[in-house]
Scaffold this motif. Structure first.
Motif, PDB file in Angstrom:
ATOM      1  N   LYS A 118      47.304 -13.498   1.419  1.00  0.00           N
ATOM      2  CA  LYS A 118      47.541 -13.151   2.828  1.00  0.00           C
ATOM      3  C   LYS A 118      46.302 -12.511   3.438  1.00  0.00           C
ATOM      4  N   ASN A 119      45.686 -11.594   2.677  1.00  0.00           N
ATOM      5  CA  ASN A 119      44.488 -10.921   3.184  1.00  0.00           C
ATOM      6  C   ASN A 119      43.374 -11.917   3.464  1.00  0.00           C
ATOM      7  N   LEU A 120      43.144 -12.836   2.532  1.00  0.00           N
ATOM      8  CA  LEU A 120      42.052 -13.800   2.700  1.00  0.00           C
ATOM      9  C   LEU A 120      42.329 -14.800   3.817  1.00  0.00           C
ATOM     10  N   ALA A 121      43.585 -15.147   4.024  1.00  0.00           N
ATOM     11  CA  ALA A 121      43.922 -16.055   5.125  1.00  0.00           C
ATOM     12  C   ALA A 121      43.649 -15.385   6.474  1.00  0.00           C
ATOM     13  N   ARG A 122      43.805 -14.076   6.534  1.00  0.00           N
ATOM     14  CA  ARG A 122      43.602 -13.324   7.766  1.00  0.00           C
ATOM     15  C   ARG A 122      42.134 -12.920   7.959  1.00  0.00           C
ATOM     16  N   ASP A 123      41.470 -12.543   6.847  1.00  0.00           N
ATOM     17  CA  ASP A 123      40.092 -12.035   6.896  1.00  0.00           C
ATOM     18  C   ASP A 123      39.363 -12.549   5.655  1.00  0.00           C
ATOM     19  N   PRO A 124      38.457 -13.500   5.792  1.00  0.00           N
ATOM     20  CA  PRO A 124      37.845 -14.152   4.624  1.00  0.00           C
ATOM     21  C   PRO A 124      36.764 -13.335   3.915  1.00  0.00           C
ATOM     22  N   ARG A 125      36.486 -12.116   4.357  1.00  0.00           N
ATOM     23  CA  ARG A 125      35.482 -11.298   3.666  1.00  0.00           C
ATOM     24  C   ARG A 125      36.017 -10.881   2.298  1.00  0.00           C
ATOM     25  N   VAL A 126      35.145 -11.005   1.279  1.00  0.00           N
ATOM     26  CA  VAL A 126      35.577 -10.741  -0.090  1.00  0.00           C
ATOM     27  C   VAL A 126      34.390 -10.249  -0.909  1.00  0.00           C
ATOM     28  N   THR A 127      34.696  -9.402  -1.895  1.00  0.00           N
ATOM     29  CA  THR A 127      33.698  -8.988  -2.879  1.00  0.00           C
ATOM     30  C   THR A 127      34.269  -9.249  -4.259  1.00  0.00           C
ATOM     31  N   VAL A 128      33.454  -9.834  -5.120  1.00  0.00           N
ATOM     32  CA  VAL A 128      33.840 -10.097  -6.507  1.00  0.00           C
ATOM     33  C   VAL A 128      32.917  -9.260  -7.396  1.00  0.00           C
ATOM     34  N   MET A 129      33.524  -8.402  -8.221  1.00  0.00           N
ATOM     35  CA  MET A 129      32.768  -7.565  -9.159  1.00  0.00           C
ATOM     36  C   MET A 129      32.979  -8.115 -10.559  1.00  0.00           C
ATOM     37  N   ILE A 130      31.888  -8.488 -11.199  1.00  0.00           N
ATOM     38  CA  ILE A 130      31.913  -9.005 -12.560  1.00  0.00           C
ATOM     39  C   ILE A 130      31.275  -7.938 -13.444  1.00  0.00           C
ATOM     40  N   ASN A 131      32.052  -7.418 -14.389  1.00  0.00           N
ATOM     41  CA  ASN A 131      31.612  -6.286 -15.205  1.00  0.00           C
ATOM     42  C   ASN A 131      32.072  -6.514 -16.638  1.00  0.00           C
ATOM     43  N   PRO A 132      31.241  -7.139 -17.472  1.00  0.00           N
ATOM     44  CA  PRO A 132      31.646  -7.450 -18.839  1.00  0.00           C
ATOM     45  C   PRO A 132      31.998  -6.178 -19.627  1.00  0.00           C
ATOM     46  N   PRO A 133      33.170  -6.125 -20.244  1.00  0.00           N
ATOM     47  CA  PRO A 133      33.584  -4.908 -20.956  1.00  0.00           C
ATOM     48  C   PRO A 133      32.690  -4.570 -22.141  1.00  0.00           C
ATOM     49  N   GLU A 134      32.068  -5.572 -22.738  1.00  0.00           N
ATOM     50  CA  GLU A 134      31.220  -5.309 -23.898  1.00  0.00           C
ATOM     51  C   GLU A 134      29.863  -4.719 -23.497  1.00  0.00           C
ATOM     52  N   ASN A 135      29.550  -4.732 -22.210  1.00  0.00           N
ATOM     53  CA  ASN A 135      28.281  -4.197 -21.730  1.00  0.00           C
ATOM     54  C   ASN A 135      28.525  -3.558 -20.355  1.00  0.00           C
ATOM     55  N   PRO A 136      29.133  -2.353 -20.324  1.00  0.00           N
ATOM     56  CA  PRO A 136      29.603  -1.782 -19.066  1.00  0.00           C
ATOM     57  C   PRO A 136      28.518  -1.438 -18.052  1.00  0.00           C
ATOM     58  N   TYR A 137      27.248  -1.377 -18.464  1.00  0.00           N
ATOM     59  CA  TYR A 137      26.189  -1.074 -17.507  1.00  0.00           C
ATOM     60  C   TYR A 137      25.589  -2.332 -16.887  1.00  0.00           C
ATOM     61  N   THR A 138      26.121  -3.462 -17.268  1.00  0.00           N
ATOM     62  CA  THR A 138      25.700  -4.739 -16.707  1.00  0.00           C
ATOM     63  C   THR A 138      26.800  -5.211 -15.769  1.00  0.00           C
ATOM     64  N   TYR A 139      26.428  -5.598 -14.580  1.00  0.00           N
ATOM     65  CA  TYR A 139      27.431  -6.045 -13.615  1.00  0.00           C
ATOM     66  C   TYR A 139      26.777  -6.936 -12.570  1.00  0.00           C
ATOM     67  N   ALA A 140      27.623  -7.615 -11.829  1.00  0.00           N
ATOM     68  CA  ALA A 140      27.173  -8.356 -10.657  1.00  0.00           C
ATOM     69  C   ALA A 140      28.209  -8.154  -9.564  1.00  0.00           C
ATOM     70  N   GLU A 141      27.726  -7.862  -8.394  1.00  0.00           N
ATOM     71  CA  GLU A 141      28.578  -7.751  -7.216  1.00  0.00           C
ATOM     72  C   GLU A 141      28.226  -8.912  -6.302  1.00  0.00           C
ATOM     73  N   VAL A 142      29.225  -9.731  -6.020  1.00  0.00           N
ATOM     74  CA  VAL A 142      29.012 -10.904  -5.169  1.00  0.00           C
ATOM     75  C   VAL A 142      29.836 -10.708  -3.906  1.00  0.00           C
TER      76      VAL A 142
END
Length: 146
Positions: free
Chosen positions: A68-92
């Motif tokens: 519902k949120n995406l149908a109304r407002d398409p702005r999105v952030t995806v956080m990828i944070n591998p549990p085996e390496n918690p200081y490594t991440y990507a924010e898209v």
């Protein structure tokens, strides 16, 4: 104890790094998706995902808050944070486009990747799910250490 230096990478070219692409393609990393609720509050959901070029794809339903949120407002952030390496991440950060998935092809593909089972076998209650959509996130900004 030695501290490993991490290089923060920020790009407005909206391209995923080769390390991030490899990680998405070769691992079962979970991601957290943030959408904007009707009152402006963030809504977070843990998801399975895959990559298509520099776009990220995941599945949801039209009746879930995320859908519902995406149908109304398409702005999105995806956080990828591998549990085996918690200081490594990507924010898209990007924009989502919803496409109907009446045959539920993406949930099956993702479920096979993450669980080794078809989605209905992994989650029998999904027979009661609302209409499925494929969410395609086109990045506009990528930041992180992955």
């Amino acid at each position: 104890m030695a501290h490993r230096a991490f290089q923060l990478c920020v790009t407005d070219t909206a391209e995923l790094s080769e390390d991030l692409k490899k990680h998405l393609d070769e691992s079962k990393v979970f991601a957290t998706v943030a959408t904007v609720g009707p009152n402006g509050q963030p809504h977070l959901t843990v998801i399975w995902l895959k990559r298509d070029g520099d776009d990220l794809l995941f599945s949801t339903t039209t009746d879930r808050q995320q859908g519902k949120n995406l149908a109304r407002d398409p702005r999105v952030t995806v956080m990828i944070n591998p549990p085996e390496n918690p200081y490594t991440y990507a924010e898209v950060r990007g924009t989502a486009r919803l496409t109907p998935d009446p045959d539920k092809t993406l949930p099956d593909e993702l479920s096979l990747k993450y669980t080794g089972q078809k989605y209905l076998d992994f989650n029998p209650a999904s027979v009661n799910d609302g209409p499925r959509v494929i969410v395609r996130v086109t990045p506009r900004k990528v930041a992180g250490r992955l």
